[in-house]
Design a protein around this motif. Structure first.
Motif, short mmCIF file in Angstrom:
data_model
loop_
_atom_site.label_atom_id
_atom_site.label_comp_id
_atom_site.label_asym_id
_atom_site.label_seq_id
_atom_site.Cartn_x
_atom_site.Cartn_y
_atom_site.Cartn_z
N PRO A 226 -3.28 -5.50 -6.85
CA PRO A 226 -2.03 -4.88 -7.10
C PRO A 226 -1.23 -4.43 -6.01
CG PRO A 226 -3.73 -4.43 -8.55
CD PRO A 226 -4.44 -5.33 -7.49
N PHE A 227 0.23 -3.98 -6.16
CA PHE A 227 1.07 -3.71 -5.06
C PHE A 227 1.13 -4.66 -4.05
CE2 PHE A 227 2.04 -1.20 -1.22
CZ PHE A 227 2.96 -0.78 -1.52
N PHE A 228 0.18 -4.81 -3.31
CA PHE A 228 0.36 -5.94 -2.15
C PHE A 228 1.08 -7.30 -2.51
CE2 PHE A 228 -2.76 -2.92 -0.55
CZ PHE A 228 -2.22 -2.55 0.60
N LYS A 229 0.74 -7.63 -3.73
CA LYS A 229 0.97 -8.88 -4.32
C LYS A 229 2.57 -9.21 -4.30
CE LYS A 229 0.59 -7.95 -9.17
NZ LYS A 229 -0.09 -8.33 -10.60
N HIS A 230 3.29 -8.18 -4.14
CA HIS A 230 4.87 -8.20 -4.34
C HIS A 230 5.33 -8.13 -2.85
CE1 HIS A 230 4.87 -7.00 -8.51
NE2 HIS A 230 3.98 -5.99 -8.03
N TYR A 231 4.37 -8.34 -1.89
CA TYR A 231 4.74 -8.21 -0.55
C TYR A 231 4.73 -9.59 0.37
CZ TYR A 231 6.07 -3.48 -0.64
OH TYR A 231 6.35 -1.98 -0.78
N ASP A 232 5.47 -9.91 1.10
CA ASP A 232 5.15 -11.13 2.00
C ASP A 232 4.31 -10.60 3.18
OD1 ASP A 232 5.00 -13.48 3.68
OD2 ASP A 232 7.16 -13.65 3.74
N ILE A 233 2.91 -11.00 2.95
CA ILE A 233 2.00 -10.19 3.95
C ILE A 233 2.38 -11.30 5.25
CG2 ILE A 233 -0.48 -9.85 4.28
CD1 ILE A 233 0.77 -7.67 2.36
N GLU A 234 2.69 -12.31 5.09
CA GLU A 234 2.60 -13.18 6.44
C GLU A 234 3.55 -12.78 7.40
OE1 GLU A 234 0.86 -15.90 7.29
OE2 GLU A 234 -0.10 -15.38 5.38
N LYS A 235 4.46 -11.62 6.88
CA LYS A 235 5.44 -11.01 7.95
C LYS A 235 4.80 -9.86 8.74
CE LYS A 235 9.68 -12.03 5.22
NZ LYS A 235 10.89 -11.10 4.87
N ILE A 236 3.46 -9.37 8.42
CA ILE A 236 3.14 -8.42 8.97
C ILE A 236 1.82 -8.78 9.85
CG2 ILE A 236 1.80 -7.31 7.21
CD1 ILE A 236 2.94 -4.76 8.45
N THR A 237 1.81 -8.30 11.18
CA THR A 237 0.61 -8.43 11.67
C THR A 237 -0.03 -7.16 12.19
OG1 THR A 237 1.47 -10.63 12.59
CG2 THR A 237 -0.29 -9.88 13.62
N LEU A 238 -1.47 -6.97 12.29
CA LEU A 238 -2.18 -5.87 12.71
C LEU A 238 -2.68 -6.15 14.28
CD1 LEU A 238 -3.94 -4.03 9.71
CD2 LEU A 238 -1.45 -3.79 10.54
N HIS A 239 -2.14 -5.54 15.14
CA HIS A 239 -2.52 -5.53 16.46
C HIS A 239 -3.72 -4.49 16.90
CE1 HIS A 239 -0.16 -9.13 17.70
NE2 HIS A 239 0.87 -8.45 16.78
N HIS A 240 -3.76 -3.40 16.30
CA HIS A 240 -4.43 -2.23 16.66
C HIS A 240 -5.04 -1.66 15.25
CE1 HIS A 240 -1.55 -2.51 19.99
NE2 HIS A 240 -2.60 -2.34 20.59
N GLU A 241 -6.29 -0.88 15.19
CA GLU A 241 -6.50 -0.26 14.16
C GLU A 241 -5.71 0.86 13.76
OE1 GLU A 241 -9.64 1.60 17.37
OE2 GLU A 241 -8.25 -0.24 17.29
N MET A 242 -5.62 0.98 12.48
CA MET A 242 -4.82 2.11 12.16
C MET A 242 -5.17 2.59 10.66
SD MET A 242 -1.04 0.29 10.91
CE MET A 242 -0.85 -0.28 12.41
N SER A 243 -4.88 3.82 10.39
CA SER A 243 -5.36 4.18 8.99
C SER A 243 -4.56 3.41 8.03
CB SER A 243 -4.98 5.76 8.50
OG SER A 243 -3.51 6.02 8.54
N PHE A 244 -5.47 3.36 6.69
CA PHE A 244 -4.77 2.57 5.78
C PHE A 244 -3.41 3.09 5.21
CE2 PHE A 244 -4.34 1.39 1.10
CZ PHE A 244 -4.77 0.13 0.97
N THR A 245 -3.40 4.33 5.21
CA THR A 245 -1.74 4.92 4.84
C THR A 245 -0.97 4.46 5.84
OG1 THR A 245 -2.59 7.12 5.63
CG2 THR A 245 -2.88 6.78 3.62
N THR A 246 -1.16 4.46 7.06
CA THR A 246 0.05 3.97 8.10
C THR A 246 0.13 2.40 7.81
OG1 THR A 246 -1.15 5.67 9.71
CG2 THR A 246 0.34 3.86 10.38
N PHE A 247 -0.72 1.72 7.55
CA PHE A 247 -0.44 0.28 7.23
C PHE A 247 0.46 0.09 6.01
CE2 PHE A 247 -2.28 -3.36 4.47
CZ PHE A 247 -1.53 -4.31 5.23
N VAL A 248 0.22 0.89 5.02
CA VAL A 248 0.88 0.75 3.82
C VAL A 248 2.46 1.18 3.96
CG1 VAL A 248 1.29 1.52 1.44
CG2 VAL A 248 -0.89 1.03 2.36
N ALA A 249 2.52 2.15 4.86
CA ALA A 249 3.86 2.75 5.14
C ALA A 249 4.73 1.60 6.01
CB ALA A 249 3.66 4.06 6.01
N PHE A 250 3.91 1.06 6.86
CA PHE A 250 4.66 0.12 7.84
C PHE A 250 4.87 -1.06 7.02
CE2 PHE A 250 2.73 0.79 12.43
CZ PHE A 250 3.01 2.30 12.19
#
Length: 399
Positions: A226-250
């Motif tokens: 849920p929630f994530f299924k609406h986004y195009d996840i292919e467009k985002i890449t994580l190069h560094h660790e970050m909090s989950f809330t920061t990832f969602v905000a990005f």
């Protein structure tokens, strides 16, 4: 290797053994001990039934008696003590239909997820490793206990857990385990979102998050969440660790056109508020062009949150979320401005709504909120001192 927590917990094992029951340390604490990693929680497994555990110890909490787990309170600390158990069939890819209490350690550890988590250790630090978990740790390999298709068919959360361990440890996933993860990923749609979020919070904070996150994308995992299924996840890449809330905000800042409800993530109100604040901060940061604007920006969002976002400038740029000019907004300038601010919250203003209503001799309305904001901005910019007589004069000339 540090063994202080095991030493502290030894009396629990001693007492169980004194009553003729088997007792072992098991799971993540043993794995982390063997990997020389920090140990946080001690889990104990025993041949004693929940009723027998409660009879032996004075202070207990039946947190999961039906699943064989009792919290034992000893010297002010809580220890999770679980009866050896085997499990029935899984119908929903989430939980077994029934749990059987057994008296054999092997039967207990063979139901666990990965070999590195199926290692037990006795009170004398002797290791019981039936599935070559130590060998897999040595070779930095994540492998299921037994048939991977069966393990993931039983509980699909194990797929996310496996990727979370990869993110934390940097291990490779054994080929058959990886293939089974791919084949069973759709089953995560049966899981409670809360269980998935617990794992994703740990995954995004892992030192090796890039590889793990890329595997999530390869498995198309997010289209079942849920929630994530609406986004195009292919467009985002994580190069560094970050909090989950920061990832969602990005993600939200990168794809603002997506109309997804953050409440679907079933997080706390504070977490949701933090995500929304970060999204607004990211949207505004590249609009800051002058020192006056920067002062107000630092006042509105606070040094801590701004510096956290600035620490991910590379990720923001690579994901085409925002591009900040380091000459205008950087760690040093933000820190200096934060020190020089005449106040940090509106509550510190030396004038309030009641004062302004008296000065204006008008009824309250939307204009009052606007005026308070104007006063706030004037104080931050240095246009007027935060001193009531001066503020009253300033308000009189503008209302």
């Amino acid at each position: 290797m540090t063994n202080s927590l095991f030493e502290t917990a030894k009396p629990i094992l001693n007492k169980l053994q004194a009553h003729q029951f088997q007792a072992y340390f098991v799971g993540g604490s043993v794995r982390d001990y063997l990997m020389n990693r920090p140990i946080h929680d001690i889990d104990i497994t025993t041949s004693a039934t929940p009723e027998e555990i409660e009879a032996i110890f004075d202070k207990t909490i039946p947190i999961g008696r039906e699943h064989g787990t009792i919290n034992v309170i000893y010297n002010g600390e809580q220890y999770e003590v679980t009866t050896f158990r085997a499990e029935g069939d899984y119908d929903d890819h989430r939980r077994p239909n029934e749990v059987f209490f057994v008296r054999n350690l092997y039967e207990d550890v063979q139901r666990r997820d990965f070999t590195m988590n199926a290692i037990a250790m006795d009170i004398n630090y002797q290791i019981f490793d039936y599935f070559e978990g130590q060998k897999d740790i040595k070779h930095q390999r994540i492998r299921t206990v037994g048939n991977p298709d069966e393990r993931f068919d039983e509980d699909a959360l194990r797929i996310i857990r496996g990727l979370r361990f990869q993110s934390q440890f940097g291990f490779n996933i054994e080929a058959a385990t990886y293939k089974a993860m791919f084949n069973h990923i759709a089953d995560i749609k049966f899981l409670a979102i809360e269980r998935i979020i617990v794992e994703l919070k740990k995954l995004t904070c892992g030192a090796f998050v890039t590889q793990s996150f890329n595997n999530l994308k390869h498995f198309k995992a997010f289209k079942y969440i849920p929630f994530f299924k609406h986004y195009d996840i292919e467009k985002i890449t994580l190069h560094h660790e970050m909090s989950f809330t920061t990832f969602v905000a990005f993600l939200m800042a990168q794809q603002p056109e997506v109309n997804a409800n953050i409440s679907d993530l079933k997080m706390s109100n504070n977490e949701k508020k933090r995500i929304r604040t970060f999204v607004q901060l990211i949207e505004h940061i590249d609009k800051v062009k002058t020192k006056s604007q920067l002062k107000l920006f630092v006042y509105d969002y606070g040094k801590k949150d701004i510096l956290e976002v600035l620490s991910y400038l590379e990720d923001l740029k690579l994901n085409q979320i925002t591009s900040v000019s380091p000459l205008i907004v950087n760690h040093q300038i933000v820190t200096e401005i934060a020190k020089q601010l005449p106040m940090t919250t509106r509550s510190e203003m030396d004038i309030n709504g009641k004062d302004i209503l008296e000065i204006a001799n008008k009824k309250s309305g939307p204009w009052l909120k606007e005026t308070l904001r104007e006063v706030e901005c004037a104080i931050i910019s240095g246009e007027v001192d935060n001193f009531k007589p001066e503020l009253k004069k300033w308000v009189k000339t503008r209302v």
